[in-house]
Design an enzyme around this catalytic site. Structure first.
Site, PDB file in Angstrom:
ATOM      1  N   ASP A 101       0.788  -1.191  -0.047  1.00 53.25           N
ATOM      2  CA  ASP A 101      -0.043  -0.100  -0.054  1.00 53.25           C
ATOM      3  C   ASP A 101       0.929   1.421   0.078  1.00 53.25           C
ATOM      4  OD1 ASP A 101      -1.865   2.311   0.774  1.00 53.25           O
ATOM      5  OD2 ASP A 101      -3.184   0.803   1.781  1.00 53.25           O
ATOM      6  N   HIS A 103      -0.416   4.582  -0.228  1.00 55.33           N
ATOM      7  CA  HIS A 103      -0.880   5.630   0.477  1.00 55.33           C
ATOM      8  C   HIS A 103      -0.367   6.211   1.836  1.00 55.33           C
ATOM      9  CE1 HIS A 103      -4.084   3.829  -2.057  1.00 55.33           C
ATOM     10  NE2 HIS A 103      -4.427   4.926  -2.519  1.00 55.33           N
ATOM     11  N   SER A 154      -5.454  -4.108   2.181  1.00 58.64           N
ATOM     12  CA  SER A 154      -4.475  -3.747   3.180  1.00 58.64           C
ATOM     13  C   SER A 154      -5.274  -4.387   4.481  1.00 58.64           C
ATOM     14  CB  SER A 154      -4.159  -2.248   3.157  1.00 58.64           C
ATOM     15  OG  SER A 154      -3.454  -2.090   2.225  1.00 58.64           O
TER      16      SER A 154
HETATM   17 CO1  B1M Z   1      -5.711   5.441  -4.231  1.00 59.31          CO
HETATM   18  N1  B1M Z   1      -7.300   4.440  -3.691  1.00 59.31           N
HETATM   19  N2  B1M Z   1      -5.020   3.982  -5.299  1.00 59.31           N
HETATM   20  N3  B1M Z   1      -4.248   6.888  -4.576  1.00 59.31           N
HETATM   21  N4  B1M Z   1      -6.682   6.872  -3.277  1.00 59.31           N
HETATM   22  C1  B1M Z   1      -8.317   4.947  -2.561  1.00 59.31           C
HETATM   23  C2  B1M Z   1      -7.801   4.566  -0.995  1.00 59.31           C
HETATM   24  C3  B1M Z   1      -9.582   4.504  -3.182  1.00 59.31           C
HETATM   25  C4  B1M Z   1     -10.537   4.246  -1.880  1.00 59.31           C
HETATM   26  C5  B1M Z   1     -10.079   5.430  -4.266  1.00 59.31           C
HETATM   27  C6  B1M Z   1     -11.480   5.132  -4.999  1.00 59.31           C
HETATM   28  O1  B1M Z   1     -11.522   3.872  -5.540  1.00 59.31           O
HETATM   29  N5  B1M Z   1     -12.273   5.643  -4.741  1.00 59.31           N
HETATM   30  C7  B1M Z   1      -9.194   3.339  -3.883  1.00 59.31           C
HETATM   31  C8  B1M Z   1      -9.078   2.081  -2.933  1.00 59.31           C
HETATM   32  C9  B1M Z   1     -10.247   1.003  -3.298  1.00 59.31           C
HETATM   33  C10 B1M Z   1     -10.152  -0.395  -2.514  1.00 59.31           C
HETATM   34  O2  B1M Z   1      -9.282  -0.769  -2.068  1.00 59.31           O
HETATM   35  N6  B1M Z   1     -11.471  -0.890  -2.254  1.00 59.31           N
HETATM   36  C11 B1M Z   1      -7.747   3.584  -4.464  1.00 59.31           C
HETATM   37  C12 B1M Z   1      -6.957   2.841  -5.271  1.00 59.31           C
HETATM   38  C13 B1M Z   1      -7.727   1.680  -5.977  1.00 59.31           C
HETATM   39  C14 B1M Z   1      -5.699   2.870  -5.650  1.00 59.31           C
HETATM   40  C15 B1M Z   1      -4.916   2.038  -6.754  1.00 59.31           C
HETATM   41  C16 B1M Z   1      -5.193   0.525  -6.624  1.00 59.31           C
HETATM   42  C17 B1M Z   1      -5.222   2.817  -7.931  1.00 59.31           C
HETATM   43  C18 B1M Z   1      -4.547   2.183  -9.317  1.00 59.31           C
HETATM   44  O3  B1M Z   1      -3.246   1.988  -9.284  1.00 59.31           O
HETATM   45  N7  B1M Z   1      -5.430   1.637 -10.111  1.00 59.31           N
HETATM   46  C19 B1M Z   1      -3.583   2.674  -6.432  1.00 59.31           C
HETATM   47  C20 B1M Z   1      -2.869   1.896  -5.154  1.00 59.31           C
HETATM   48  C21 B1M Z   1      -1.373   1.571  -5.268  1.00 59.31           C
HETATM   49  C22 B1M Z   1      -0.991   0.999  -4.010  1.00 59.31           C
HETATM   50  O4  B1M Z   1      -1.129   1.183  -2.913  1.00 59.31           O
HETATM   51  N8  B1M Z   1      -0.324  -0.202  -4.264  1.00 59.31           N
HETATM   52  C23 B1M Z   1      -3.847   3.990  -5.525  1.00 59.31           C
HETATM   53  C24 B1M Z   1      -2.927   5.039  -5.940  1.00 59.31           C
HETATM   54  C25 B1M Z   1      -3.084   6.447  -5.413  1.00 59.31           C
HETATM   55  C26 B1M Z   1      -2.052   7.616  -5.536  1.00 59.31           C
HETATM   56  C27 B1M Z   1      -0.577   6.926  -5.506  1.00 59.31           C
HETATM   57  C28 B1M Z   1      -2.506   8.294  -6.752  1.00 59.31           C
HETATM   58  C29 B1M Z   1      -2.630   8.541  -4.262  1.00 59.31           C
HETATM   59  C30 B1M Z   1      -1.627   8.505  -3.071  1.00 59.31           C
HETATM   60  C31 B1M Z   1      -0.778   9.271  -2.888  1.00 59.31           C
HETATM   61  C32 B1M Z   1      -0.108   9.122  -1.462  1.00 59.31           C
HETATM   62  O5  B1M Z   1      -0.810   9.047  -0.476  1.00 59.31           O
HETATM   63  N9  B1M Z   1       1.188   9.590  -1.422  1.00 59.31           N
HETATM   64  C33 B1M Z   1      -4.030   8.249  -4.033  1.00 59.31           C
HETATM   65  C34 B1M Z   1      -5.099   8.565  -3.263  1.00 59.31           C
HETATM   66  C35 B1M Z   1      -4.750  10.239  -3.098  1.00 59.31           C
HETATM   67  C36 B1M Z   1      -6.302   8.163  -3.190  1.00 59.31           C
HETATM   68  C37 B1M Z   1      -7.572   8.917  -2.434  1.00 59.31           C
HETATM   69  C38 B1M Z   1      -8.174   9.708  -3.325  1.00 59.31           C
HETATM   70  C39 B1M Z   1      -7.417   9.721  -1.261  1.00 59.31           C
HETATM   71  C40 B1M Z   1      -6.589   9.326   0.085  1.00 59.31           C
HETATM   72  C41 B1M Z   1      -6.017  10.180   0.878  1.00 59.31           C
HETATM   73  O6  B1M Z   1      -4.954  10.709   0.855  1.00 59.31           O
HETATM   74  N10 B1M Z   1      -7.057  10.482   1.637  1.00 59.31           N
HETATM   75  C42 B1M Z   1      -8.431   7.424  -1.856  1.00 59.31           C
HETATM   76  C43 B1M Z   1      -9.936   7.871  -1.808  1.00 59.31           C
HETATM   77  C44 B1M Z   1     -10.425   7.855  -0.349  1.00 59.31           C
HETATM   78  O7  B1M Z   1      -9.804   7.675   0.716  1.00 59.31           O
HETATM   79  N11 B1M Z   1     -11.554   8.234  -0.339  1.00 59.31           N
HETATM   80  C45 B1M Z   1      -7.689   6.686  -2.633  1.00 59.31           C
HETATM   81  C46 B1M Z   1      -6.702  11.843   2.578  1.00 59.31           C
HETATM   82  C47 B1M Z   1      -6.179  11.105   4.096  1.00 59.31           C
HETATM   83  C48 B1M Z   1      -5.866  12.118   5.090  1.00 59.31           C
HETATM   84  O8  B1M Z   1      -7.026  10.235   4.494  1.00 59.31           O
HETATM   85  O9  B1M Z   1      -5.509   8.212   4.513  1.00 59.31           O
HETATM   86  O10 B1M Z   1      -7.691   8.090   4.966  1.00 59.31           O
HETATM   87  P1  B1M Z   1      -6.727   8.641   4.997  1.00 59.31           P
HETATM   88  O11 B1M Z   1      -6.433   9.316   6.626  1.00 59.31           O
HETATM   89  C49 B1M Z   1      -7.368   9.520   7.515  1.00 59.31           C
HETATM   90  C50 B1M Z   1      -7.861   8.133   8.258  1.00 59.31           C
HETATM   91  O12 B1M Z   1      -7.960   7.328   7.479  1.00 59.31           O
HETATM   92  C51 B1M Z   1      -6.960   8.180   9.506  1.00 59.31           C
HETATM   93  O13 B1M Z   1      -6.483   9.412   9.798  1.00 59.31           O
HETATM   94  C52 B1M Z   1      -6.409  10.487   8.776  1.00 59.31           C
HETATM   95  C53 B1M Z   1      -7.401  11.402   8.837  1.00 59.31           C
HETATM   96  O14 B1M Z   1      -6.913  11.981  10.065  1.00 59.31           O
HETATM   97  N12 B1M Z   1      -5.808   7.392   9.204  1.00 59.31           N
HETATM   98  C54 B1M Z   1      -5.277   6.932  10.583  1.00 59.31           C
HETATM   99  C55 B1M Z   1      -5.058   6.811   8.327  1.00 59.31           C
HETATM  100  N13 B1M Z   1      -3.973   5.873   8.769  1.00 59.31           N
HETATM  101  C56 B1M Z   1      -4.190   6.258   9.918  1.00 59.31           C
HETATM  102  C57 B1M Z   1      -3.365   5.331  11.141  1.00 59.31           C
HETATM  103  C58 B1M Z   1      -3.642   5.534  12.297  1.00 59.31           C
HETATM  104  C59 B1M Z   1      -4.713   6.456  13.021  1.00 59.31           C
HETATM  105  C60 B1M Z   1      -5.496   6.850  11.910  1.00 59.31           C
HETATM  106  O15 B1M Z   1      -2.847   5.052  13.316  1.00 59.31           O
HETATM  107  C61 B1M Z   1      -1.943   4.160  12.878  1.00 59.31           C
END
Ligand code: B1M
Length: 218
Positions: A101, A103, A154
């Protein structure tokens, strides 16, 4: 556009030009964390929705992520910090995005919030296998392990990681905090807690991560 909408739009459009000027302007009215939570994360949510529904292609998601990271980096020095005397003194956590992963925006926010609130964070980055996580936790004598992951797969890796900790007999060495958009509370606190021999909890966001660390260290 009004300032807040413009900032949110910058994330969605991946538009960096003039970002810092807008952020500086926004900081006259609101705290950096409010800007992140109320405005920038709303933009990231829209990006996720557009991508999920096929209306946005991956390179543009990446651009949005880059703008998000630049924005957080610009805001970070202006965030309120705990007493610097206690810096790192409250406890130590190893933080990683799990194997497979990439992200890391959420994980890095957790790093910022914990670091600014007195924790020593060993952030070992993305795509980290359980070996690397456990090695870092031993080497740095961590008090806890934090794993982040956004992909549905993940959530399975996290389960495997906990099972690996069980089989190595180290489950009780480190309380584990899990976070990331694909998880939910009942999966972690019912299903995973049931199989794990140590303590595992779910953090919905970075602030809950901080509360959990405070209770782990209490
Ligand atoms: Co990707 N991606 N992505 N992506 N991406 C998602 C996660 C996805 C939901 C988008 C969608 O389809 N709507 C989807 C997953 C679907 C699934 O698994 N069912 C997805 C996908 C499919 C993919 C790829 C597979 C796409 C592809 O290649 N075809 C690929 C995966 C690559 C891989 O990981 N092997 C991929 C790639 C990418 C980018 C590289 C383009 C980019 C990431 C850049 C980066 O992080 N450096 C990206 C992005 C930006 C997203 C979305 C749009 C936004 C994620 C984000 O940064 N959110 C995302 C859509 C979504 O999440 N709704 C998506 C903002 C961030 C602050 O939120 O990380 O959730 P989040 O963190 C939150 C809480 O979750 C929590 O605190 C934070 C807020 O306070 N939290 C924790 C997180 N970790 C924590 C740990 C803790 C405590 C709290 O303690 C340990």
């Amino acid at each position: 556009l009004p300032l807040n909408e413009r900032l949110e739009r910058r994330i969605v459009d991946g538009e960096r030009n003039g970002l810092e000027v807008d952020l500086d302007e926004a900081m006259k009215e609101r705290k950096p964390l409010e800007i992140i939570n109320d405005t920038l994360l709303a933009g990231m949510k829209t990006v996720g929705d557009l991508f999920g529904s096929g209306q946005m292609q991956l390179p543009f998601v990446l651009q949005s992520a880059e703008v998000m990271k630049a924005a957080v980096a610009h805001l970070e020095p202006h965030m309120e910090k705990d007493d610097p005397e206690s810096s790192g003194g409250k406890g130590r956590i190893v933080l990683a995005t799990v194997k497979g992963d990439v992200h890391d925006i959420g994980k890095n926010l957790v790093d910022i919030i914990l670091s600014n609130n007195g924790y020593d964070v060993v952030n070992i980055g993305i795509k980290q296998p359980i070996n690397a996580i456990l090695d870092a936790a031993s080497e740095h004598r961590a008090d806890a392990i934090g794993m982040s992951g956004l992909l549905v797969k993940s959530t399975v890796i996290m389960k495997e990681n906990l099972e690996e900790m069980n089989s190595r007999g180290v489950a009780e060495n480190w309380p584990v905090v899990l976070g990331g958009a694909a998880l939910n509370r009942s999966y972690v606190e019912d299903d995973l807690a049931e199989i794990f021999h140590g303590e595992v909890s779910y953090a919905r966001d970075a602030f809950e991560g901080l509360r959990l660390m405070d209770s782990i260290m209490a």
